[in-house]
Design a protein around this motif. Structure first.
Motif, short mmCIF file in Angstrom:
data_model
loop_
_atom_site.label_atom_id
_atom_site.label_comp_id
_atom_site.label_asym_id
_atom_site.label_seq_id
_atom_site.Cartn_x
_atom_site.Cartn_y
_atom_site.Cartn_z
N PHE A 10 0.83 -1.20 0.00
CA PHE A 10 0.00 0.00 0.00
C PHE A 10 0.87 1.26 0.00
O PHE A 10 0.64 2.19 -0.76
CB PHE A 10 -0.93 -0.01 1.23
N ALA A 11 1.91 1.28 0.83
CA ALA A 11 2.82 2.43 0.90
C ALA A 11 3.54 2.63 -0.43
O ALA A 11 3.73 3.75 -0.89
CB ALA A 11 3.82 2.25 2.03
N LEU A 12 3.95 1.54 -1.07
CA LEU A 12 4.63 1.62 -2.36
C LEU A 12 3.72 2.22 -3.42
O LEU A 12 4.12 3.09 -4.19
CB LEU A 12 5.12 0.25 -2.78
N VAL A 13 2.46 1.76 -3.44
CA VAL A 13 1.50 2.28 -4.42
C VAL A 13 1.29 3.77 -4.20
O VAL A 13 1.28 4.56 -5.14
CB VAL A 13 0.17 1.50 -4.35
N LEU A 14 1.13 4.19 -2.96
CA LEU A 14 0.94 5.61 -2.67
C LEU A 14 2.16 6.43 -3.05
O LEU A 14 2.03 7.52 -3.59
CB LEU A 14 0.63 5.82 -1.19
N SER A 15 3.35 5.90 -2.78
CA SER A 15 4.56 6.67 -3.08
C SER A 15 4.75 6.85 -4.58
O SER A 15 5.27 7.85 -5.03
CB SER A 15 5.78 6.02 -2.46
N CYS A 16 4.32 5.90 -5.38
CA CYS A 16 4.46 6.01 -6.83
C CYS A 16 3.49 7.02 -7.43
O CYS A 16 3.70 7.50 -8.53
CB CYS A 16 4.22 4.64 -7.49
N ASN A 17 2.44 7.35 -6.73
CA ASN A 17 1.44 8.28 -7.24
C ASN A 17 1.47 9.63 -6.54
O ASN A 17 0.58 10.44 -6.74
CB ASN A 17 0.04 7.68 -7.09
N SER A 18 2.49 9.88 -5.74
CA SER A 18 2.51 11.14 -4.99
C SER A 18 2.89 12.31 -5.88
O SER A 18 3.49 12.15 -6.94
CB SER A 18 3.50 11.03 -3.83
N ASN A 19 2.57 13.50 -5.43
CA ASN A 19 2.92 14.72 -6.17
C ASN A 19 4.42 14.91 -6.26
O ASN A 19 4.91 15.55 -7.17
CB ASN A 19 2.28 15.94 -5.51
N ALA A 20 5.17 14.35 -5.32
CA ALA A 20 6.62 14.50 -5.34
C ALA A 20 7.23 13.84 -6.56
O ALA A 20 8.31 14.20 -7.00
CB ALA A 20 7.23 13.90 -4.07
N GLN A 21 6.57 12.85 -7.14
CA GLN A 21 7.10 12.15 -8.29
C GLN A 21 6.78 12.84 -9.60
O GLN A 21 7.30 12.47 -10.64
CB GLN A 21 6.55 10.73 -8.35
N LYS A 22 5.90 13.81 -9.57
CA LYS A 22 5.50 14.49 -10.80
C LYS A 22 6.50 15.58 -11.14
O LYS A 22 7.01 16.26 -10.27
CB LYS A 22 4.09 15.05 -10.65
N THR A 23 6.77 15.76 -12.41
CA THR A 23 7.73 16.73 -12.88
C THR A 23 7.09 18.09 -13.04
O THR A 23 5.96 18.20 -13.50
CB THR A 23 8.30 16.29 -14.25
N ALA A 24 7.82 19.12 -12.68
CA ALA A 24 7.34 20.47 -12.93
C ALA A 24 7.54 20.76 -14.41
O ALA A 24 8.65 20.82 -14.90
CB ALA A 24 8.13 21.47 -12.09
N THR A 25 6.45 20.89 -15.14
CA THR A 25 6.54 21.16 -16.57
C THR A 25 5.71 22.37 -16.90
O THR A 25 4.74 22.68 -16.25
CB THR A 25 6.05 19.97 -17.41
N ALA A 26 6.10 23.06 -17.91
CA ALA A 26 5.36 24.23 -18.36
C ALA A 26 4.53 23.84 -19.58
O ALA A 26 4.89 22.94 -20.32
CB ALA A 26 6.33 25.34 -18.72
N THR A 27 3.44 24.51 -19.77
CA THR A 27 2.63 24.25 -20.95
C THR A 27 3.24 24.95 -22.14
O THR A 27 4.05 25.86 -22.00
CB THR A 27 1.18 24.75 -20.75
N LYS A 28 2.81 24.55 -23.34
CA LYS A 28 3.40 25.12 -24.55
C LYS A 28 3.12 26.62 -24.68
O LYS A 28 3.82 27.31 -25.38
CB LYS A 28 2.92 24.36 -25.78
N THR A 29 2.11 27.13 -23.99
CA THR A 29 1.80 28.56 -24.09
C THR A 29 2.73 29.40 -23.23
O THR A 29 2.68 30.62 -23.29
CB THR A 29 0.34 28.83 -23.67
N ASP A 30 3.59 28.78 -22.42
CA ASP A 30 4.51 29.51 -21.56
C ASP A 30 5.76 29.96 -22.31
O ASP A 30 6.61 30.61 -21.72
CB ASP A 30 4.94 28.63 -20.38
N PHE A 31 5.90 29.62 -23.57
CA PHE A 31 7.12 29.91 -24.31
C PHE A 31 6.83 30.77 -25.53
O PHE A 31 5.75 30.69 -26.12
CB PHE A 31 7.80 28.60 -24.72
N LYS A 32 7.83 31.56 -25.95
CA LYS A 32 7.68 32.43 -27.12
C LYS A 32 7.40 31.63 -28.38
O LYS A 32 6.60 32.04 -29.22
CB LYS A 32 8.95 33.26 -27.33
N VAL A 33 8.08 30.51 -28.54
CA VAL A 33 7.85 29.62 -29.68
C VAL A 33 6.94 28.51 -29.20
O VAL A 33 7.30 27.73 -28.32
CB VAL A 33 9.17 29.06 -30.24
#
Length: 160
Positions: A10-33
């Protein structure tokens, strides 16, 4: 014992889905191109698309730019924004082009936790393309930084 095993799973499943594992990414509208994925696929090679748009990593020692010693500028392979100067390139022995500094304002940074620990990821500040990662094991006599960059994310423009 079965209860302990169930708690661990159960702990392993929760740790794999936590917000800490998600990458900070920007959307395509955040860039000039900003382009659609179909437009990027049409303009980039399959390897460039994999690295720049899917945050992939090329095989070490596979890029011709790793052994490039000419004077010039390394630009983003997607939008040609100047990213690194040849005078800041050094031999890291890692198999990827390495630089001790960026061209200020042209590289953006985020946190990458895809491997289960945090790394500083580099992106082109103009189009958002994934470049590589920065580490604190570079030349001590300069910045101490090693910007480990995928050759497929770069084009080399020789000095005139």
């Amino acid at each position: 014992m079965k209860r302990l095993m169930a708690i661990c799973i159960f702990a392993l499943v929760l740790s794999c889905n936590s917000n800490a594992q998600k990458t900070a990414t920007a959307t395509k509208t955040d860039f000039k191109v900003s382009k659609t994925e179909a437009e990027w696929k049409k303009e980039l090679t399959a390897d460039q698309y994999y690295v720049l748009r899917e945050a992939g990593t090329e095989r070490p020692f596979s890029s011709d730019l790793n052994d490039n010693h000419r004077e010039g500028t390394y630009v983003c392979a997607a939008c040609e924004t100047p990213l690194y100067k040849s005078e800041n390139k050094f031999e890291s022995g890692t198999g990827w082009p390495s630089f001790d500094r960026v061209i200020e304002g042209n590289v953006a940074f985020s946190t990458d936790s895809k491997l289960g620990y945090s790394r500083n990821e580099e992106h082109c500040a103009t189009c958002g393309g994934h470049l590589g990662h920065v580490f604190n094991d570079g030349p001590k006599e300069t910045t101490g930084k090693r910007h480990c960059i995928n050759g497929d994310a770069l084009k080399f423009v020789p000095a005139k």
